[in-house]
Design an enzyme around this catalytic site. Structure first.
Site, PDB file in Angstrom:
ATOM      1  N   ASP A  58       0.880  -1.165   0.000  1.00 13.39           N
ATOM      2  CA  ASP A  58       0.000   0.000   0.000  1.00 13.39           C
ATOM      3  C   ASP A  58       0.918   1.216   0.000  1.00 13.39           C
ATOM      4  O   ASP A  58       1.574   1.507   1.006  1.00 13.39           O
ATOM      5  CB  ASP A  58      -0.897  -0.011   1.242  1.00 13.39           C
ATOM      6  CG  ASP A  58      -1.799   1.215   1.336  1.00 13.39           C
ATOM      7  OD1 ASP A  58      -1.637   2.160   0.536  1.00 13.39           O
ATOM      8  OD2 ASP A  58      -2.666   1.252   2.230  1.00 13.39           O
ATOM      9  N   SER A 137       3.583  10.132 -14.741  1.00 15.56           N
ATOM     10  CA  SER A 137       2.958  11.427 -14.527  1.00 15.56           C
ATOM     11  C   SER A 137       1.833  11.558 -15.551  1.00 15.56           C
ATOM     12  O   SER A 137       1.140  10.587 -15.843  1.00 15.56           O
ATOM     13  CB  SER A 137       4.003  12.539 -14.666  1.00 15.56           C
ATOM     14  OG  SER A 137       3.411  13.802 -14.465  1.00 15.56           O
ATOM     15  N   TYR A 153      -6.463  16.383 -10.133  1.00 17.60           N
ATOM     16  CA  TYR A 153      -5.537  15.486 -10.836  1.00 17.60           C
ATOM     17  C   TYR A 153      -4.366  16.252 -11.431  1.00 17.60           C
ATOM     18  O   TYR A 153      -3.207  15.860 -11.263  1.00 17.60           O
ATOM     19  CB  TYR A 153      -6.289  14.741 -11.931  1.00 17.60           C
ATOM     20  CG  TYR A 153      -5.448  13.717 -12.653  1.00 17.60           C
ATOM     21  CD1 TYR A 153      -5.063  12.536 -12.024  1.00 17.60           C
ATOM     22  CD2 TYR A 153      -5.022  13.927 -13.968  1.00 17.60           C
ATOM     23  CE1 TYR A 153      -4.292  11.592 -12.682  1.00 17.60           C
ATOM     24  CE2 TYR A 153      -4.252  12.992 -14.629  1.00 17.60           C
ATOM     25  CZ  TYR A 153      -3.892  11.831 -13.986  1.00 17.60           C
ATOM     26  OH  TYR A 153      -3.113  10.890 -14.641  1.00 17.60           O
ATOM     27  N   LYS A 157      -0.209  15.923 -10.539  1.00 18.32           N
ATOM     28  CA  LYS A 157       0.830  15.522 -11.493  1.00 18.32           C
ATOM     29  C   LYS A 157       1.894  16.618 -11.645  1.00 18.32           C
ATOM     30  O   LYS A 157       3.088  16.316 -11.795  1.00 18.32           O
ATOM     31  CB  LYS A 157       0.199  15.177 -12.845  1.00 18.32           C
ATOM     32  CG  LYS A 157      -0.648  13.910 -12.797  1.00 18.32           C
ATOM     33  CD  LYS A 157       0.148  12.709 -12.288  1.00 18.32           C
ATOM     34  CE  LYS A 157      -0.628  11.417 -12.339  1.00 18.32           C
ATOM     35  NZ  LYS A 157       0.158  10.255 -11.861  1.00 18.32           N
TER      36      LYS A 157
END
Length: 231
Positions: A58, A137, A153, A157
């Site tokens: 994890d 990425s 999001y 990145k």
């Protein structure tokens, strides 16, 4: 000569496709996932017991990463590929409305985890011949593209790009290559069925580009074909 790759999020999508492509050419894969024994990855591991090493991981847990590090202590890794990622909610990702709890969760997976994993397995990379660390990425993290949506999001990145460049500068003198990649718009659960390319096409391009890369490409941001992307 066979290489050893460690891939996070190896149980589905691009991670699973990478595992399949690497096995086809005779490499060894340390396949890391929260449940590496289930589904298609579990079937691959059962079919290739000498070539696939399933590792429970994890990436958001210090304890889980430490346990995996201890389990792999002393094992050389040629390429570490940070693939595990999260898009976040399909709504509330604008400059005027953002879900802050979801934002924190996405940063945990997309930004903190690649550094956590890279730091933990750096000794394994230094013991390998490839000495390469790659992180998935996205072109959506390019600030130069001047985007107007997907705030959670995109910001994650852009942040992982900076984080890995700082890491890359820290390990350059150790002759460890650090790279960032846009995998293409891929037909996965995240990319959707209408995306441009299949997971196999993305995986094949990533493998070829990583194979051809060395310290001269450290801190580069490219797509799966090797094309440079503006920061």
């Amino acid at each position: 000569m066979p290489q050893t790759w460690m891939i996070t999020g190896a149980n589905r999508g691009i991670g699973l496709a990478l595992t399949i492509e690497l096995l086809r050419r005779g490499d060894h894969v340390i396949a890391a996932a929260r449940n590496p024994w289930g589904g298609a990855l579990g079937e691959l591991a059962a079919a290739h017991p000498g070539a696939v090493t399933p590792v429970e991981l994890d990436v958001t847990s210090d304890e889980s990463v430490a346990a995996a590090r201890n389990a792999l202590a002393g094992r050389a890794i040629d390429v570490l590929l940070n693939n595990a990622g999260l898009y976040g909610p399909r709504d509330r990702q604008t400059g005027l409305d953002v879900d802050f709890d979801e934002w924190r969760e996405v940063f945990e997976v997309n930004v903190y985890a690649p550094i956590r994993v890279a730091q933990a397995f750096l000794p394994n990379i230094e013991a390998g011949q490839g000495r390469r660390i790659a992180t998935i990425s996205s072109r959506m993290g390019s600030i130069a593209a001047n985007p107007g949506n997907a705030l959670i999001y995109r910001s994650s990145k852009a942040a992982v790009n900076m984080a890995m460049v700082v890491f890359g500068n820290s390990v350059r003198e150790r002759n460890v290559t650090v790279m960032l990649f846009h995998p293409g718009w891929v037909q996965t659960d995240m990319g959707g069925s209408g995306a441009d390319i299949t997971p196999a096409e993305s995986a094949g391009g990533l493998i070829r580009t990583i194979d051809a890369s060395g310290i001269a490409e450290t801190n580069s941001f490219r797509d799966y074909t090797g094309e440079k992307i503006a920061w």
